[in-house]
Design an enzyme around this catalytic site. Structure first.
Site, PDB file in Angstrom:
ATOM      1  N   GLU A 190       1.337  -0.394  -5.001  1.00  0.00           N
ATOM      2  CA  GLU A 190       0.328   0.607  -5.336  1.00  0.00           C
ATOM      3  C   GLU A 190       1.044   1.858  -5.836  1.00  0.00           C
ATOM      4  OE1 GLU A 190      -3.501   2.878  -3.367  1.00  0.00           O
ATOM      5  OE2 GLU A 190      -1.715   2.595  -2.142  1.00  0.00           O
ATOM      6  N   ASP A 216       0.831  -1.194   0.000  1.00  0.00           N
ATOM      7  CA  ASP A 216       0.000   0.000   0.000  1.00  0.00           C
ATOM      8  C   ASP A 216       0.877   1.259   0.000  1.00  0.00           C
ATOM      9  OD1 ASP A 216      -2.634   1.299   0.328  1.00  0.00           O
ATOM     10  OD2 ASP A 216      -1.814   1.897   2.275  1.00  0.00           O
TER      11      ASP A 216
END
Length: 647
Positions: A380, A343
């Site tokens: 990401e 993330d």
């Protein structure tokens, strides 16, 4: 959405072409000093008589002449040049005497009739690509709270359900909240047992890779604000629930990756509490503190998401590299995850004047592969990822900027939602022509070929609007899904797209799966996905082949996926315009004696005649056709043999 000014059609199949696939780069260098032959395909229509290979060694560019290896294969001359891997990353491009001025560079971003920056260059790297199994994978993203509750689990609003203090219980039919703080507190009660009980559904679609959003304990439904990395959230079924899900998936030949936050923790995390309690503690060095425990840096100034300070060796040891680190431990039995999605990878270890992003990416990869050599590591990244993927860090990225966003801007309907965070800057953002979308996609192709192959391709995700809301028309959704299943990369379905779920932003898109609604999974998108996944499975070119653009105008784009044994033509049409048929020269396509095509996905077969292949141009429509044969098997006296030279 308004339509942009109409532009003329561009036949691209006549352009010289190179990419990092096996057709043009048959053997990749593995150590510094390796010398390998690479190839440029030059259709005869391009009128090229000279080719140079420009490569950058130790920061200095120089050129070597290319030679014709095969004068006439597939309607093209194949030029060969020697590339030497002096550095871990070697940038290169080709100069030809083609184009309107007799001066044309062939770059990863396409032909350029002037001197470009090196940002457009192809890249050769010595780093290992992602795992081989990834080439054939079709991924499926699951947001556990909204996917499914185990058959024996009570609903959050019904006794004897245990609901944490932070949660706002919801029924499965409730609409998602989309404004803070309710959006993060709404609790539907999906769990990992529920995921395991729906594996038949995933296999029925053709999925073989599950991507779970975070499963660590956290005071929110999204769990990106973890309070611990030591255990799986009991609300999801705890450690046993994750271990059982992964084991069940593995038994079916499926893989599972998790989701980890290297950029921040939650403000209730054990480390952050220890840091606030004692500013002299080791944990205090894990974060950016100012004057006292209440003065700290939050991700985008969000106080519940304190940002991690990767200048701390102790942090990296505890989070990443030690044998007991969560990044390593959850890759081992009993959990045995098959990798991680990271993330906010683009912001990890970046703050002010400090930038340790590449170091941390490299360290995460080393830890992951030390634990599981066959694991997948994907980052990401919402904007320009090209500077972050040359090193030995992430295998790939979530390819929003080079795939999702240009596709949206081409297909978006009149009522498509806006979201400034995703580059959809205003309510009536224009509907761009296919040629503009292709231009953006080519720009973002200036990365190592392995990164293109190992990046996730999505038309929706838990952070974005749903493709059904972006496109509006189910036929345009079909076009988007076809792009996802035919481009180089790893296609990723967001759970619920197969049922036509809608959502105008990331929060609204996190709708519960409609398992209890009769006929919900008879939606057209589900059948489209099953058919397209089956097409991808039967074509090696769609999974592993090169990609060569063939055509683009306002409303249509077409490209070729090729191996030595197979040529696949893909047409994507959004509708509009006059639907003029598209004619592509058989010689430029590499089909000098084209036989009848194998129609993989279309209601109409191409028409062959007068040296052209003509395909219908009306839309919205998808066409996928296959011919035997592609590029050459041989480019020297023997098969694509690798020649190694030191020094």
């Amino acid at each position: 959405m308004t339509s942009a000014h109409r532009r003329g059609a561009a036949v691209l199949v006549d352009e010289p072409h190179h990419d990092g696939s096996a057709l043009y780069f048959p053997e990749r260098p593995r150590v510094l000093g390796d010398a390998v032959d690479i190839y440029l395909r030059v259709p005869h229509a391009a009128g090229v008589g000279r080719v140079l290979l420009r490569q950058v060694h130790d920061g200095e560019a120089f050129e070597v002449p290319a030679q014709v290896a095969l004068a006439d294969v597939g309607g093209a001359a194949w030029w060969r040049a020697r590339l030497v891997q002096v550095n871990p990353v070697v940038r290169y491009r080709f100069l030809t005497d083609g184009g309107p001025f007799g001066y044309r560079w062939i770059t990863a971003a396409g032909p350029i009739d002037r001197d470009p920056t090196d940002a457009h260059d192809f890249r050769s790297v010595v780093y290992e690509p992602g795992p081989e199994w990834l080439r054939d994978a079709v991924a499926y993203q699951i947001f556990p709270d909204r996917f499914a509750r185990g058959a024996d689990a009570p609903a959050p609003h019904e006794p004897p359900a245990v609901v944490p203090d932070w949660a706002q219980p919801a029924t499965w039919d409730d609409d998602p909240e989309w404004q803070a703080p309710a959006a993060g507190r709404q609790f539907f009660g999906g769990d990992l047992v529920g995921v395991a009980q729906k594996l038949d559904h995933l296999q029925g679609l053709g999925v073989d890779l599950i991507y779970l959003t975070p499963v660590f304990p956290a005071p929110s439904n999204h769990r990106y604000n973890a309070s611990s990395f030591d255990v799986v959230d009991p609300l999801l079924g705890g450690d046993e629930g994750l271990a059982a899900l992964v084991a069940a998936a593995h038994a079916r030949g499926m893989r599972v990756i998790g989701d980890f936050t290297t950029n921040h923790t939650g403000s209730q995390h054990d480390w952050f509490r220890a840091a606030q309690a004692d500013q002299r503690s080791e944990e205090a060095g894990f974060y950016f503190f100012g004057d006292g425990p209440a003065d700290y840096v939050g991700w985008f100034d969000v106080p519940s998401l304190p940002k991690l300070d990767h200048r701390s060796d102790a942090l990296r040891e505890r989070m990443i590299s030690s044998a007991d680190s969560p990044i390593r431990r959850f890759l081992r039995p009993p959990f045995a995850l098959d990798g991680w999605r990271i993330d906010v990878a683009n912001m990890t270890a970046r703050h002010g004047e400090d930038d340790h992003n590449a170091e941390v990416a490299r360290q995460v990869r080393a830890a992951v592969l030390a634990e599981q050599p066959d694991a997948y590591l994907v980052a990401e990244h919402f904007h320009d990822f090209t500077p972050d993927v040359d090193a030995d860090g992430w295998h790939g990225v979530m390819n929003y900027s080079g795939f999702t966003f240009p596709l949206w801007r081409w297909l978006g309907g009149e009522d498509a939602p806006s979201d400034p965070a995703l580059g959809l800057h205003w309510r009536d953002w224009p509907r761009l022509p296919a040629a503009a979308a292709v231009g953006t996609m080519r720009d973002f192709s200036a990365v190592p070929w392995s990164v293109r192959q190992d990046s996730l391709l999505a038309v929706s995700s838990h952070d974005t609007a749903r493709i059904a809301s972006i496109a509006g028309d189910p036929k345009l959704v079909e076009v988007a899904l076809a792009a996802m299943l035919t481009f180089p990369g790893v296609p990723m379905i967001f759970a619920g797209d197969e049922a036509g779920l809608t959502g105008r932003n990331g929060e609204e898109s996190r709708r519960p799966m409609p398992w209890h609604v009769p006929g919900a999974f008879d939606h057209a998108s589900g059948e489209v996905l099953r058919r397209l996944i089956a097409v991808r499975r039967k074509s090696a070119a769609l999974r592993r082949g090169s990609m060569r653009w063939a055509f683009a105008d306002d409303d249509r784009m077409a490209f070729l996926r090729e191996t030595a044994d197979e040529t696949v033509l893909v047409l994507l049409a959004r509708g509009g315009g006059d639907g003029t048929p598209i004619s592509l020269g058989t010689s430029a396509m590499g089909l000098q004696t084209p036989r009848e095509s194998d129609t993989l996905y279309s209601s109409a077969a191409p028409v062959v005649g007068d040296g052209c292949i003509t395909i219908a141009g009306h839309g919205p429509a998808v066409g996928i056709w296959r011919w035997a044969g592609g590029g050459p098997h041989d480019t020297h006296d023997g098969p694509h043999d690798r020649q190694r030279k030191k020094g």
